[in-house]
Design an enzyme around this catalytic site. Structure first.
Site, PDB file in Angstrom:
ATOM      1  N   SER A   8      39.790  34.980  36.479  1.00 60.07           N
ATOM      2  CA  SER A   8      40.854  34.171  35.692  1.00 60.07           C
ATOM      3  C   SER A   8      41.123  32.817  36.370  1.00 60.07           C
ATOM      4  O   SER A   8      42.073  32.124  35.959  1.00 60.07           O
ATOM      5  CB  SER A   8      42.153  35.226  35.855  1.00 60.07           C
ATOM      6  OG  SER A   8      42.455  35.250  36.928  1.00 60.07           O
TER       7      SER A   8
ATOM      8  N   HIS B 196      41.460  41.565  33.951  1.00 56.27           N
ATOM      9  CA  HIS B 196      41.460  43.115  34.276  1.00 56.27           C
ATOM     10  C   HIS B 196      40.784  43.866  33.049  1.00 56.27           C
ATOM     11  O   HIS B 196      40.037  44.696  33.150  1.00 56.27           O
ATOM     12  CB  HIS B 196      42.680  43.589  34.800  1.00 56.27           C
ATOM     13  CG  HIS B 196      43.010  43.149  35.974  1.00 56.27           C
ATOM     14  ND1 HIS B 196      42.700  43.696  37.359  1.00 56.27           N
ATOM     15  CD2 HIS B 196      44.011  42.389  36.365  1.00 56.27           C
ATOM     16  CE1 HIS B 196      43.150  43.496  38.341  1.00 56.27           C
ATOM     17  NE2 HIS B 196      43.701  42.287  37.874  1.00 56.27           N
TER      18      HIS B 196
ATOM     19  N   HIS C 240      46.132  36.156  33.554  1.00 53.05           N
ATOM     20  CA  HIS C 240      45.285  36.939  34.654  1.00 53.05           C
ATOM     21  C   HIS C 240      45.179  38.631  34.354  1.00 53.05           C
ATOM     22  O   HIS C 240      43.994  39.081  34.398  1.00 53.05           O
ATOM     23  CB  HIS C 240      45.999  36.977  35.894  1.00 53.05           C
ATOM     24  CG  HIS C 240      45.593  37.743  36.990  1.00 53.05           C
ATOM     25  ND1 HIS C 240      44.545  37.558  37.811  1.00 53.05           N
ATOM     26  CD2 HIS C 240      46.054  38.968  37.146  1.00 53.05           C
ATOM     27  CE1 HIS C 240      44.197  38.444  38.566  1.00 53.05           C
ATOM     28  NE2 HIS C 240      45.084  39.431  38.187  1.00 53.05           N
TER      29      HIS C 240
ATOM     30  N   GLU D  89      40.308  42.854  42.655  1.00 54.53           N
ATOM     31  CA  GLU D  89      40.811  41.188  42.385  1.00 54.53           C
ATOM     32  C   GLU D  89      39.597  40.356  43.081  1.00 54.53           C
ATOM     33  O   GLU D  89      39.409  39.416  42.235  1.00 54.53           O
ATOM     34  CB  GLU D  89      42.033  41.181  43.288  1.00 54.53           C
ATOM     35  CG  GLU D  89      43.217  42.057  42.953  1.00 54.53           C
ATOM     36  CD  GLU D  89      43.772  41.328  41.332  1.00 54.53           C
ATOM     37  OE1 GLU D  89      43.238  40.362  40.931  1.00 54.53           O
ATOM     38  OE2 GLU D  89      44.642  42.054  40.892  1.00 54.53           O
TER      39      GLU D  89
END
Ligand SMILES: [Fe+2]
Length: 255
Positions: free
Chosen positions: A189, A129, A124, A170
């Site tokens: 993700s 990110h 993730h 997010e």
């Protein structure tokens, strides 16, 4: 904090060594399967900035070595990756961001968590990110967010500020020439929500509205009911530039 991950070796800033040699062949294979699945989805669902960046990362074969990626990142936008055991306290997290260091969890999920995991793992954190940290505007925005986080701690407003992170970093969507695309790491993700957030008629897709975001609670274990859509990272940067102090006060007084 009762979290997964080994915090015993962590420094005062919660950083650890990645210790890349400790990953097993099975873990690299699991990472590769996760990467392959998402790679089939991102051409259609990810924002162009993310797609551009991942092409230069050579991150498809195995769990990346953070130091190698940090060298590229430093050259591109002055960011680096710092390895952490998992979720870390707000003060440490904001301090890292405010110094252009992005905390990436060292451990990978188990095979039975292929489709869903509650806590962020290396897949993730890295896949979701890190690529966007190569985008100059996004990178500068996240730096500002970190500084804003430290300020929000002083103002006892972290809960409101965290909603901004949630609905942008997010779970953020962006309007592009190709239509709505995802830039939020939780989306990029995710095996299921990445298509859902773009294609499904059910969720609300609202134009970015800072104050509304700060008033909107979120759920962590289901697909989102609302997404907020930006036009560009420039817009995100611009609309989050003002001092949030009066907004925090306004929200607090109306609740
Ligand atoms: Fe995340």
């Amino acid at each position: 904090m009762g979290l997964r991950g080994d915090y015993t070796q962590a420094g005062a800033d919660f950083s650890v060594e990645q210790d890349w040699s400790r990953y097993t062949a099975e873990e690299h294979a699991l990472y590769r399967r996760l990467f392959d699945r998402q790679s089939k989805l991102v051409p259609r669902y990810a924002c162009p900035e993310w797609i551009r960046a991942i092409a230069h990362l050579d991150a498809a074969r195995e769990i990346p070595r953070f130091d190698q990626v940090s060298s590229k990142l430093r050259a591109a936008t002055g960011w680096e990756i710092v390895a952490v055991p998992g979720l870390i306290p707000d003060a440490a997290f904001f301090t890292h961001l405010a110094n252009r260091r992005f905390p990436v969890t060292v451990w990978l999920r188990r095979p039975d968590e292929f489709d869903y995991i509650v806590e962020p793992d290396v897949f993730h954190d890295f896949f979701g990110h890190v690529p966007l940290l190569f985008d100059r505007v996004y990178a500068d925005h996240l730096h500002e967010y970190g500084k804003g986080g430290l300020k929000a701690m002083r103002l006892d407003a972290v809960k409101m500020l965290a909603r901004l992170y949630w609905y942008t970093i997010e779970f953020g969507l962006m309007t592009t020439a190709q239509g709505v695309r995802a830039y939020g790491a939780g989306l990029l993700s995710s095996g299921g929500e990445l298509a859902y957030c773009v294609d499904d008629p059910k969720p609300r897709r609202l134009p970015f509205d800072l104050e509304r975001i700060m008033r909107t609670g979120y759920i962590i274990d289901r697909y989102q009911e609302s997404y907020f859509v930006i036009d560009s990272f420039d817009q995100l940067m611009r609309e989050t530039a003002p001092d949030f102090t009066p907004i925090y006060a306004r929200i607090r007084s109306s609740q």
